[in-house]
Write a protein that holds these residues in place. Structure first.
Motif, PDB file in Angstrom:
ATOM      1  N   ILE A 272      31.048  49.852  51.987  1.00  0.00           N
ATOM      2  CA  ILE A 272      32.242  49.353  51.292  1.00  0.00           C
ATOM      3  C   ILE A 272      31.786  48.726  49.980  1.00  0.00           C
ATOM      4  CG2 ILE A 272      34.185  47.755  51.390  1.00  0.00           C
ATOM      5  CD1 ILE A 272      33.971  47.908  54.474  1.00  0.00           C
ATOM      6  N   SER A 273      32.260  49.250  48.859  1.00  0.00           N
ATOM      7  CA  SER A 273      31.907  48.686  47.554  1.00  0.00           C
ATOM      8  C   SER A 273      33.106  47.932  46.997  1.00  0.00           C
ATOM      9  CB  SER A 273      31.465  49.788  46.590  1.00  0.00           C
ATOM     10  OG  SER A 273      32.493  50.724  46.385  1.00  0.00           O
ATOM     11  N   VAL A 274      32.844  46.740  46.497  1.00  0.00           N
ATOM     12  CA  VAL A 274      33.911  45.862  46.028  1.00  0.00           C
ATOM     13  C   VAL A 274      33.565  45.369  44.622  1.00  0.00           C
ATOM     14  CG1 VAL A 274      35.224  43.753  46.447  1.00  0.00           C
ATOM     15  CG2 VAL A 274      34.376  45.108  48.391  1.00  0.00           C
ATOM     16  N   GLN A 275      34.392  45.717  43.649  1.00  0.00           N
ATOM     17  CA  GLN A 275      34.209  45.170  42.306  1.00  0.00           C
ATOM     18  C   GLN A 275      35.013  43.877  42.217  1.00  0.00           C
ATOM     19  OE1 GLN A 275      35.303  47.714  38.998  1.00  0.00           O
ATOM     20  NE2 GLN A 275      35.033  46.055  37.520  1.00  0.00           N
ATOM     21  N   SER A 276      34.299  42.760  42.152  1.00  0.00           N
ATOM     22  CA  SER A 276      34.975  41.467  42.188  1.00  0.00           C
ATOM     23  C   SER A 276      34.022  40.367  41.753  1.00  0.00           C
ATOM     24  CB  SER A 276      35.458  41.167  43.616  1.00  0.00           C
ATOM     25  OG  SER A 276      35.968  39.847  43.734  1.00  0.00           O
TER      26      SER A 276
END
Length: 394
Positions: A272-276
């Protein structure tokens, strides 16, 4: 060659091979040298100490290079130092590791110069006027030693401003690196961006620590914060992690990481990749009641100087408090600081405060350091910047 004389009592560090002479230590100069030129440094008793390069803009007015009065600091001197530095790292370049730091500035007696090898390309950073003046010689020797496809400069550093130098980015030799350069680290394939990526393109200083942390990852749920191009994520997958959540604020980093997961044949359904913003995301995870087995916190430099240490300590404490709250008993936190101003004892204290605020009992079970291609010169302890802790919640 300009002669610089130090104030009485201000020569001790120079005699002990420390490479920096601050402007306040200088008593007199027999003329004013051009920035970046070689000077001779003497003590108040008129005894020769060392050769160095001068800069009127910087607090570090002289960066010392050579303590042997019989040696001449010229192009051949720089070539010889480069050969030595590269020779000490050649054993690190293998089929499983094609990226290495070849020159680490003062640690290699080459102040103001960073050289990284990324596969067939070389990325350099020049952040002193002395290295700037001999840049052509440096490039020529790197070509002679390594025959790269291209040498690209990423000298967009705050330190250049302190040296009175403008930013300098661009091709110095051969081919411009493609959008993604192929490298291998710990047997893992990476596509990295030299031209637009962070720093010189990749953080090879975490090579050993990625591998060590991943030894605990089999069957575990891992959270990789400030993941960049996925060093900790990919090592965790290689060691059999059940799931990895990777978080970074950079769109380019997330795009690169996704490519790296696919190119290594890892199961994308487990990633799971999360840009944050990491702090905001950690807060959300806590609100949602999420829990992990292993959390990696590898933030950027919070303390660029000692004057920023108190503020940085609060930032490190808050970040680690949020991370610790997502771990149950037996959970592991791999936490790092790349701030040279923060020593390991202070970092331990900050993590202890974070644990107290998080209501967690912890043990320190491993200390992390920078790898051997980022050596710490005995006479220049300031070169020891990367430290980390493996923390177990009990």
């Amino acid at each position: 060659m300009t002669k610089i004389t130090l104030h009485q009592g201000k020569d001790k560090a120079a005699w002990q091979l420390h490479p920096w002479v601050f402007s306040g230590a200088i008593a007199k100069m027999d003329n004013k040298p051009a920035n970046g030129t070689v000077v001779r440094v003497f003590n108040a008793a008129d005894e020769f100490i060392a050769f160095g390069v001068y800069n009127a803009f910087s607090r570090v007015a002289v960066r010392l290079l050579e303590w042997n009065p019989e040696r001449t600091v010229d192009g051949d001197w720089w070539r010889d130092r480069l050969k030595r530095s590269i020779g000490l790292r050649k054993h690190l370049l293998t089929a499983d590791n094609t990226t290495v730091r070849l020159v680490f500035a003062e640690a290699d007696f080459l102040p103001g110069l960073i050289v990284d090898k990324y596969g067939d390309f070389i990325s350099i950073q020049v952040h002193s006027s002395g290295a700037e003046l001999v840049k052509a010689t440096i490039v020529d020797e790197l070509v002679a030693q390594l025959d790269p496809r291209g040498i690209y400069e990423r000298s967009d550093l705050k330190s250049r401003e302190h040296e009175g130098l403008p930013d300098a980015n661009g091709l110095l030799y051969g081919e411009t690196p493609p959008e993604f350069v192929d490298v291998v680290e710990n047997g893992i394939q990476y596509k990295i961006n030299i031209v637009e990526g962070q720093k010189s393109g990749f953080y090879c200083d975490q090579r050993d620590n990625r591998w060590l942390t991943a030894q605990y990852a089999k069957g575990k749920r891992v959270l990789d914060c400030f993941c960049y191009s996925g060093g900790f994520t990919l090592n965790a997958f290689k060691q059999g992690a059940a799931e990895v959540v990777s978080v970074d604020s950079s769109a380019l980093a997330m795009e690169t990481l996704k490519r790296n997961v696919v190119n290594n044949g890892f199961d994308g359904d487990k990633h799971i990749s999360v840009q944050s913003d990491v702090n905001k995301y950690l807060r959300k995870l806590g609100e949602d009641g999420e829990r992990f087995d292993i959390i990696v916190l590898d933030p950027p430099k919070y303390a660029p100087s000692r004057s920023a240490l108190d503020k940085a300590s609060r930032a490190y404490k808050d970040l680690n408090r949020r991370g610790l709250m997502l771990l149950e008993s037996g959970g592991l936190l791999a936490t790092f600081s790349c701030s040279g101003a923060m020593d390991i004892d202070t970092f331990k204290q900050v993590i202890a405060w974070a644990a107290l605020d998080a209501g967690k009992e912890i043990q320190f079970i491993r200390q992390f350091i920078q790898p051997e291609d980022h050596p710490v010169r005995a006479s220049f302890p300031e070169g020891e910047y990367l430290k980390g802790l493996l923390v177990r919640v009990v």
